[in-house]
Design an enzyme around this catalytic site. Structure first.
Site, PDB file in Angstrom:
ATOM      1  N   ARG A   1       0.816  -1.215   0.000  1.00 13.26           N
ATOM      2  CA  ARG A   1       0.000   0.000   0.000  1.00 13.26           C
ATOM      3  C   ARG A   1       0.850   1.267   0.000  1.00 13.26           C
ATOM      4  O   ARG A   1       0.527   2.252   0.668  1.00 13.26           O
ATOM      5  CB  ARG A   1      -0.959   0.006   1.202  1.00 13.26           C
ATOM      6  CG  ARG A   1      -1.907  -1.176   1.248  1.00 13.26           C
ATOM      7  CD  ARG A   1      -2.775  -1.264  -0.004  1.00 13.26           C
ATOM      8  NE  ARG A   1      -3.472  -2.531  -0.052  1.00 13.26           N
ATOM      9  CZ  ARG A   1      -3.008  -3.614  -0.680  1.00 13.26           C
ATOM     10  NH1 ARG A   1      -1.868  -3.568  -1.326  1.00 13.26           N
ATOM     11  NH2 ARG A   1      -3.693  -4.730  -0.688  1.00 13.26           N
TER      12      ARG A   1
ATOM     13  N   SER B   1     -10.797   0.261   3.937  1.00 12.02           N
ATOM     14  CA  SER B   1      -9.970  -0.015   5.113  1.00 12.02           C
ATOM     15  C   SER B   1      -9.328   1.288   5.576  1.00 12.02           C
ATOM     16  O   SER B   1      -8.501   1.863   4.860  1.00 12.02           O
ATOM     17  CB  SER B   1      -8.889  -1.045   4.772  1.00 12.02           C
ATOM     18  OG  SER B   1      -9.485  -2.273   4.402  1.00 12.02           O
TER      19      SER B   1
ATOM     20  N   GLU C   1      -4.845   4.792   6.294  1.00 14.56           N
ATOM     21  CA  GLU C   1      -4.569   4.539   4.883  1.00 14.56           C
ATOM     22  C   GLU C   1      -5.051   5.676   3.990  1.00 14.56           C
ATOM     23  O   GLU C   1      -4.375   6.036   3.020  1.00 14.56           O
ATOM     24  CB  GLU C   1      -5.209   3.213   4.451  1.00 14.56           C
ATOM     25  CG  GLU C   1      -4.897   2.833   3.028  1.00 14.56           C
ATOM     26  CD  GLU C   1      -5.402   1.446   2.680  1.00 14.56           C
ATOM     27  OE1 GLU C   1      -5.964   1.276   1.584  1.00 14.56           O
ATOM     28  OE2 GLU C   1      -5.227   0.526   3.492  1.00 14.56           O
TER      29      GLU C   1
END
Length: 379
Positions: free
Chosen positions: A167, A251, A371
């Site tokens: 990520r 998320s 995130e």
């Protein structure tokens, strides 16, 4: 330049929060996007950010004091250069991601089908190396076309130079840090395998595990897509307007990556995935130097990824948890998603995020990092 009346960001983001910026520009073509960025950068001091699908953004309740450039480019085309058995596609940054995935599956192409249902636009894929169920964009990405803020120049950059990891990439603005390379994705190029529509075994063990498949069980790409969409839907991770569990940024926290020593302090039932394989070292000792002693192989410390969702739920925060009088809550389907139950403010979402961080840190000594991109919000 196509400047438009500013639209509240709550109407353009999946979290449904955020005020209207001071200025907004809609870029429908690559040339408009390049011109808009160069215009903003030439002013020097004006804050800016680009907005794609709005699925990975938490925008503040106060108006953003700069320019928001909406990337509304779309489309993709086959281009030469792929090796035998593959198809090479160039994709515009504003292309809807799931529409692209659906098209590739319909054409019998493999490589991104497990990323079905991920919201947002294609340009975001290389920025955070999007992935799901064993597939990541790094596995198919060839190159990206970038425009750099420092120079305003457009260049084509191979995937190997993007620092793609879990990520992350050199383009990702992580919370509390600055991206190593300030640039905007104009397009990306991917190579996909031409596999057809017949059922075939799934090679990736992580994808087989997620889909409940045995190593020799054969399935089609369309079956994988439909099954992934069903799994994501059951977790509230596929946008559905009446379902407030889908009013989220997906998320909200990254799965933390910790040392092997830290991972051993966690309960045995906490899901974890070693980030580097254990490889038996091979030493070659010339006969002229052989003295009968073989030194033991050097042991390297393994990084371990652990489940943020498990940490949250086992710190005492169940699915659906909310603070008193707050309109933000954890999803009733998945503890890793922070959701807007209707009319929540960015302040309420931020308050819940900070509470989750404090509970996990108190229970397990691990600080979860967000995130999504945060604009006008502090955690």
């Amino acid at each position: 330049m196509p400047e438009v009346a500013p639209i509240p960001l709550r109407d353009l983001t999946t979290l449904r929060v955020g005020a209207a910026p001071a200025r907004m520009v809609d870029a429908h073509t690559r040339d408009e996007l390049v011109a808009a960025l160069r215009d903003v950068w030439e002013t020097g001091d004006e804050p800016w950010f680009v907005l794609g699908g709005g699925s990975n953004l938490l925008a503040g309740d106060e108006p953003f004091p700069g320019t928001v450039i909406r990337i509304l480019t779309s489309g993709f085309e086959e281009i030469p250069g792929a090796r035998d058995g593959f198809v090479r596609l160039r994709v515009e940054a504003g292309q809807n991601w799931d529409e692209l995935v659906a098209w590739t599956v319909s054409q019998g192409l493999a490589g991104i089908e497990a990323m079905s249902g991920i919201p947002g636009t294609a340009g975001a894929a290389p920025i955070q190396n999007v992935g799901a169920y064993g597939q990541e964009i790094v596995q198919t990405l060839v190159e990206v076309e970038l425009i750099d803020e420092a120079t305003g120049d457009v260049s084509t950059v191979p995937a190997s130079e993007l620092g793609l990891g879990p990520r992350t990439s050199v383009l990702k603005h992580h919370y509390g840090s600055v991206a190593p390379r300030s640039a905007v994705v104009l397009s990306l190029t991917i190579d996909l395998a031409r596999v057809g529509h017949e059922a075939r075994p799934v090679a990736d063990a992580r994808l087989r595990s997620a889909l409940g498949l045995t190593p020799d069980q054969a399935v089609s790409g369309s079956w994988i897509r439909e099954t992934v969409l069903a799994i994501r839907g059951s977790k509230g991770m596929v946008l559905n307007e009446p379902d407030h569990d889908t009013h989220s940024a997906g998320s909200f926290f990254n799965n933390p990556i910790v040392s092997e020593a830290v991972s051993r302090t966690l309960p045995a039932e906490c899901p974890r995935w070693p980030m580097t394989p254990t490889v038996d070292a091979v030493s070659v000792i010339p006969l002229s130097q052989w003295d009968g002693y073989v030194p033991p192989p050097a042991r390297t410390e393994t990084q371990v990824k652990v489940s943020a969702a498990w940490l949250i739920e086992n710190s005492g925060l169940p699915k659906g948890f909310s603070l008193p009088r707050s309109r933000a809550s954890l999803s009733t389907k998945h503890t890793l998603a922070l959701t807007n139950r209707g009319g929540a403010t960015a302040g309420e979402v931020g308050e819940l995020a900070r509470f989750v961080q404090s509970r996990v840190a108190a229970e397990f000594g691990i600080v979860l990092m967000p995130e999504p991109v945060l604009v006008g919000v502090e955690l």
